[in-house]
Write an enzyme that holds these catalytic residues in place. Structure first.
Site, PDB file in Angstrom:
ATOM      1  N   GLY A   1       0.537  -1.405  -0.033  1.00  0.00           N
ATOM      2  CA  GLY A   1       0.257  -0.098   0.201  1.00  0.00           C
ATOM      3  C   GLY A   1       1.109   0.657   0.087  1.00  0.00           C
TER       4      GLY A   1
ATOM      5  N   GLY B   1       0.473   5.293   1.270  1.00  0.00           N
ATOM      6  CA  GLY B   1      -0.431   6.961   1.345  1.00  0.00           C
ATOM      7  C   GLY B   1       0.285   7.964   1.445  1.00  0.00           C
TER       8      GLY B   1
ATOM      9  N   GLN C   1       2.017   8.687   4.390  1.00  0.00           N
ATOM     10  CA  GLN C   1       3.304   8.564   5.542  1.00  0.00           C
ATOM     11  C   GLN C   1       4.237   7.885   4.631  1.00  0.00           C
ATOM     12  OE1 GLN C   1       2.436   7.978   9.022  1.00  0.00           O
ATOM     13  NE2 GLN C   1       0.801   8.734   9.653  1.00  0.00           N
ATOM     14  N   GLY C   2       3.455   7.078   3.615  1.00  0.00           N
ATOM     15  CA  GLY C   2       4.975   6.451   2.589  1.00  0.00           C
ATOM     16  C   GLY C   2       4.087   5.333   1.937  1.00  0.00           C
ATOM     17  N   THR C   3       5.258   4.051   1.731  1.00  0.00           N
ATOM     18  CA  THR C   3       4.869   2.504   0.948  1.00  0.00           C
ATOM     19  C   THR C   3       5.029   2.119   2.399  1.00  0.00           C
ATOM     20  OG1 THR C   3       5.855   4.022  -0.670  1.00  0.00           O
ATOM     21  CG2 THR C   3       5.436   1.383  -0.838  1.00  0.00           C
ATOM     22  N   VAL C   4       4.480   0.845   2.151  1.00  0.00           N
ATOM     23  CA  VAL C   4       4.521  -0.552   3.118  1.00  0.00           C
ATOM     24  C   VAL C   4       4.092  -1.879   1.646  1.00  0.00           C
ATOM     25  CG1 VAL C   4       3.417  -1.819   4.501  1.00  0.00           C
ATOM     26  CG2 VAL C   4       2.565   0.334   4.486  1.00  0.00           C
TER      27      VAL C   4
ATOM     28  N   LYS D   1       7.465  -0.842   6.905  1.00  0.00           N
ATOM     29  CA  LYS D   1       7.061   0.904   6.533  1.00  0.00           C
ATOM     30  C   LYS D   1       7.755   1.370   6.211  1.00  0.00           C
ATOM     31  CE  LYS D   1       3.644   3.628   8.216  1.00  0.00           C
ATOM     32  NZ  LYS D   1       2.929   3.882   9.478  1.00  0.00           N
TER      33      LYS D   1
ATOM     34  N   ASP E   1      -6.089   8.823  15.318  1.00  0.00           N
ATOM     35  CA  ASP E   1      -6.016   8.938  13.675  1.00  0.00           C
ATOM     36  C   ASP E   1      -7.124   7.134  13.857  1.00  0.00           C
ATOM     37  OD1 ASP E   1      -6.503   9.505  10.989  1.00  0.00           O
ATOM     38  OD2 ASP E   1      -4.793   8.907  10.301  1.00  0.00           O
TER      39      ASP E   1
END
Ligand SMILES: *[C@@H]1O[C@H](CO)[C@@H](O)[C@H](O)[C@H]1NC(C)=O
Ligand SMILES: *[C@@H]1O[C@H](CO)[C@@H](O)[C@H](O)[C@H]1NC(C)=O
Ligand SMILES: *[C@@H]1O[C@H](CO)[C@@H](O)[C@H](O)[C@H]1NC(C)=O
Ligand SMILES: *[C@@H]1O[C@H](CO)[C@@H](O)[C@H](O)[C@H]1NC(C)=O
Ligand SMILES: *[C@@H]1O[C@H](CO)[C@@H](O)[C@H](O)[C@H]1NC(C)=O
Ligand SMILES: *[C@@H]1O[C@H](CO)[C@@H](O)[C@H](O)[C@H]1NC(C)=O
Ligand SMILES: *[C@@H]1O[C@H](CO)[C@@H](O)[C@H](O)[C@H]1NC(C)=O
Ligand SMILES: *[C@@H]1O[C@H](CO)[C@@H](O)[C@H](O)[C@H]1NC(C)=O
Ligand SMILES: *[C@@H]1O[C@H](CO)[C@@H](O)[C@H](O)[C@H]1NC(C)=O
Ligand SMILES: *[C@@H]1O[C@H](CO)[C@@H](O)[C@H](O)[C@H]1NC(C)=O
Length: 707
Positions: free
Chosen positions: A402, A404, A406-409, A423, A521
């Site tokens: 994924g 998003g 915040q970054g990539t997983v 992450k 969140d």
């Protein structure tokens, strides 16, 4: 008046003999006189029979006078006074060392060669004044010269004048002409008046042995004149040959053992250090510890500085040392690079709060000992950059789970086969780094079944990497909104369980964790589900540790639109009730299947019936009441997470056989849901949209169609 100059030349010949063989004491045959007075008489000349090589080499010595005279067995012919005549028989006049010279200012002289090669030659000498002549120069002014040809054994000279010296009488009454050694006569202007002061001038005569050339003479060894260590050369001024000592020898080549080895070491010392005389030559050498040819004219002798290796070894040595240098250089280079990388890693590690984390971890490890014994907690690991690179196949695209804000997983496979989620924050975003550190700090303190486990991290990279347990079944959001119509869609019971589990986590965070933690969140995107639909709360990046002595925290507003507590949005006062609000939105989402922010036209109420028809009316009603409570505008009026968790837990206990059949009951639930939607919309949605409108000039009205 013409006048010729009689020259006594025999004595002069011996002067030449003396010059030719002046060196050796014994130059004559044994038992023969080798001197006449102070004039030496070398063999092949001799003063008596048996002492000379041939009769023409007989020399008669007359020492009756004070000055010794030697007389050759030569015919000496003298014509009249004015035409001197010479016949030397065996001895030709040296063509190289003698010249025919005439002196006078009204003179021409002729020389006639006879008894050998016939020739006639002469020269002309004139001048008007004595001032015109040049001392030392016989170029035709007062003096003229001409060469003598080869093989001349006798000659006569004729001198004539044009004008009887009439015009030059006062300074040149006579003419002179003669054959003499060139070097012995130096013309002077004084000679024009009177040459008598130099009555005698030498003439050089050549001589040779035999009558045949060398190669012929050699055939008869008994008559061959050249002895040991000598060489023969052909006479070039007539028939016959001459001998010469070989190189390195000296002496009389016509005598047996006449040519003696020259001791060069003694005479010229040609060597730098060690000289060894050899027959005909010498040998220079250098003593031990020195090198060179030893010759003064060569490289001499040099001290060898140190034990010198052979050339091959030198070449080998050079190549080996170059190789070593190369290897060493590259080793140093790579070492330096490696050190640089390590330093960079250390820098990042430090920058990423690694040291602080290590301290915390070591502190925690002590307290964790007990729980680890129960096997419930896998210890937190700090991974190396290299290890994670391998685990994600160098962060290959196919491994992305994924992406998003915040970054990539990435999906990662560890060496023991464990599947993990890794992450990776966006590079260059400092705030993200802070969130990561935040997450590490918080998650490392949480140990809860319904929280995504943080297995470890890597702090050696520019942005830290977080390694989580891999949750197999995607996000709750996917299940509610994307897989809505598929068979895997969540049942009411699943939804209730998820709500209970999430409430449990939040309740734990708010009250059991020390210090309390506000997630900040909560949303369907951050609830992960495993294969059993067990909820796992994730993404603690925005979470805040909440010191117990403070009831509220002023922070930069952070959260997701739709889930954001309006009170927090307005006041920036963060309390645990903000999580309660977000959780309320999540409950409505679970109940209605609607997105928190929906831009579509409102859906029909029938949409709810999927859940409603499935669930027990009592449960649904209570669920809706709980949701409504969570969405109270004022935080104070919202229940605590603890209370919510208890209530939801209680809902599960409602008996199974109480199926929703009562129409009234169902209607009640429906109206309640409507109410919830209104509250939900009025409470936060519009105000948030207004706020956002003023901020971004984009009209976002999350629940404008709720009614
Ligand atoms: C020989 O002795 C005489 C007189 O002693 C001298 O004039 C002459 O130069 C000497 N010759 C040589 C070749 O020494
Ligand atoms: C030697 O020379 C002298 C004069 O110089 C002469 O009288 C004498 O006859 C000569 N002797 C011989 C043997 O020629
Ligand atoms: C040549 O030399 C003599 C002395 O040797 C000198 O008296 C004379 O003047 C010289 N003549 C010339 C033309 O230089
Ligand atoms: C001949 O005499 C001149 C001067 O008179 C002098 O310069 C020169 O060197 C002399 N040459 C020789 C060969 O003696
Ligand atoms: C000089 O020699 C030449 C050649 O032999 C001869 O013809 C001539 O007559 C001679 N001169 C005198 C004056 O004897
Ligand atoms: C030179 O002298 C001779 C004899 O004295 C004479 O016969 C002749 O004519 C003279 N020549 C000239 C050119 O004066
Ligand atoms: C060699 O020379 C010797 C002496 O001059 C002579 O007697 C002999 O005949 C010569 N031999 C030959 C082969 O010419
Ligand atoms: C003969 O030997 C002498 C001394 O070694 C040398 O000067 C001369 O040039 C030699 N002559 C010939 C023709 O080789
Ligand atoms: C030998 O040669 C070296 C230099 O080439 C020099 O310094 C030394 O004086 C020489 N020795 C002798 C004996 O010539
Ligand atoms: C000089 O002597 C050395 C040793 O005695 C020897 O090795 C070398 O070959 C000699 N060189 C010559 C040119 O004879």
């Amino acid at each position: 008046m013409a006048m010729s100059l009689p020259l006594i030349f025999l004595q002069l010949l011996l002067a030449w003999l003396l010059g030719a063989a002046a060196m050796a004491a014994s130059q004559a045959l044994p038992g023969c006189e080798n001197q006449c007075g102070n004039i030496s008489i070398p063999y092949p000349f001799g003063t008596r029979e048996g002492c000379y090589i041939g009769s023409q080499f007989l020399v008669t010595c007359n020492t009756s006078n004070n000055s010794p005279k030697t007389v050759f067995n030569a015919e000496y012919d003298r014509g009249d006074d004015f035409t001197p005549w010479m016949n030397l028989n065996r001895f030709p006049i040296s063509n190289t060392q003698n010249k025919f010279t005439a002196v006078g200012c009204d003179t021409y002289a002729v020389v006639n060669g006879v008894r050998g090669r016939k020739y006639t030659t002469g020269c002309l000498s004139l001048c008007d004044s004595i001032d015109n002549v040049i001392n030392g120069s016989c170029s035709g002014i007062g003096c003229c010269q001409t060469s003598i040809p080869k093989e001349v054994r006798s000659f006569n000279i004729t001198i004539q004048s044009y004008d009887n010296h009439t015009n030059v009488w006062d300074f040149n009454p006579c003419s002179y002409a003669f054959v003499a050694e060139e070097a012995a006569y130096n013309f002077s202007s004084l000679d024009l008046a009177n040459i008598q002061h130099r009555e005698k001038l030498p003439v050089m005569l050549d001589w040779a042995v035999g009558y045949e050339p060398c190669d012929e003479a050699r055939k008869n060894q008994t008559s061959y004149a050249c002895k040991e260590n000598s060489e023969c050369y052909n006479f070039d001024n007539g028939p016959g040959y001459r001998c010469n000592c070989s190189e390195g020898y000296e002496g009389n080549p016509y005598l047996s053992n006449g040519c003696q080895d020259i001791d060069e070491c003694m005479i010229s010392s040609p060597c730098n250090m060690t000289c060894r005389n050899l027959p005909g030559t010498y040998n220079c050498s250098c003593p031990k510890g020195f090198e060179g040819d030893g010759s003064k004219y060569g490289s001499g002798c040099r001290q060898i500085p140190s034990k010198r290796l052979p050339l091959v070894n030198i070449a080998l040595g050079i190549s080996i040392s170059m190789l070593v240098l190369l290897l060493g250089g590259s080793w140093l280079y790579w070492g330096f690079r490696h050190r640089k990388i390590i330093k960079l890693r250390e820098k990042f590690f430090e920058q990423n709060g690694g040291i602080m984390l290590q301290q915390q971890l070591s502190k925690r490890d002590g307290s964790l000992q007990s729980s680890e014994r129960h096997g419930s907690v896998k210890s937190f690991e700090i991974f190396t950059e290299e290890y994670l690179k391998k685990a994600t196949n160098n962060y290959h695209e196919s491994r992305i789970l994924g992406q998003g804000g915040q970054g990539t997983v990435y999906k990662g496979i560890l060496q023991d086969g464990t599947i993990v989620a890794i992450k990776k924050s966006k590079i260059g975003d400092k705030s993200q780094v802070l969130q990561f550190i935040n997450e590490i700090t918080i998650l490392s303190q949480i140990n809860h079944t319904n929280v995504v486990k943080l297995l470890g991290c890597c702090l050696e990279t520019q942005v830290p990497l977080l390694v989580y347990e891999f949750v197999t079944n995607g996000t709750l959001y996917d299940h509610i909104h994307t897989r809505c119509r598929s068979s895997s869609s969540l049942t009411w019971e699943n939804r209730l369980c998820i709500a209970i589990e999430t409430a449990g986590v939040l309740s734990y965070l708010h009250s059991a964790a020390d210090p309390p933690i506000i997630h900040r969140d909560i949303k369907s995107n951050n609830i992960l589900l495993d294969e059993n639909h067990t909820a796992k709360v994730s993404d603690f990046g925005a979470s805040k540790l909440f010191p117990t002595d403070q009831t509220q925290l002023t922070t930069l507003v952070q959260g997701t639109l739709g889930y954001l507590d309006p009170e927090y949005f307005h006041t920036s006062q963060l309390t645990e009730k903000s999580d309660v609000y977000s959780f309320g939105v999540l409950l409505v989402e679970l109940l209605t299947g609607k997105k928190a922010i929906c831009y579509d036209r409102p859906e029909k109420r029938e949409k709810f019936s999927h859940v409603i028809s499935e669930g027990k009316a009592e449960q649904l009603k209570e669920f809706a009441i709980v949701a409504k409570g969570c969405l109270e505008v004022k935080g104070d009026e919202r229940p605590t997470m603890n209370e919510i968790a208890m209530e939801l837990q209680g809902l599960k206990m409602v008996e199974k056989h109480q199926w929703v059949k009562d129409k009234n009951n169902l209607e009640e639930t429906r109206s309640l849901l409507g109410e919830v939607s209104v509250a939900y919309s009025d409470g936060g949605g519009t105000s948030i949209s207004a706020a956002y409108d003023s901020m971004t000039n984009h009209v976002i009205s999350p629940f404008d169609g709720g009614r």
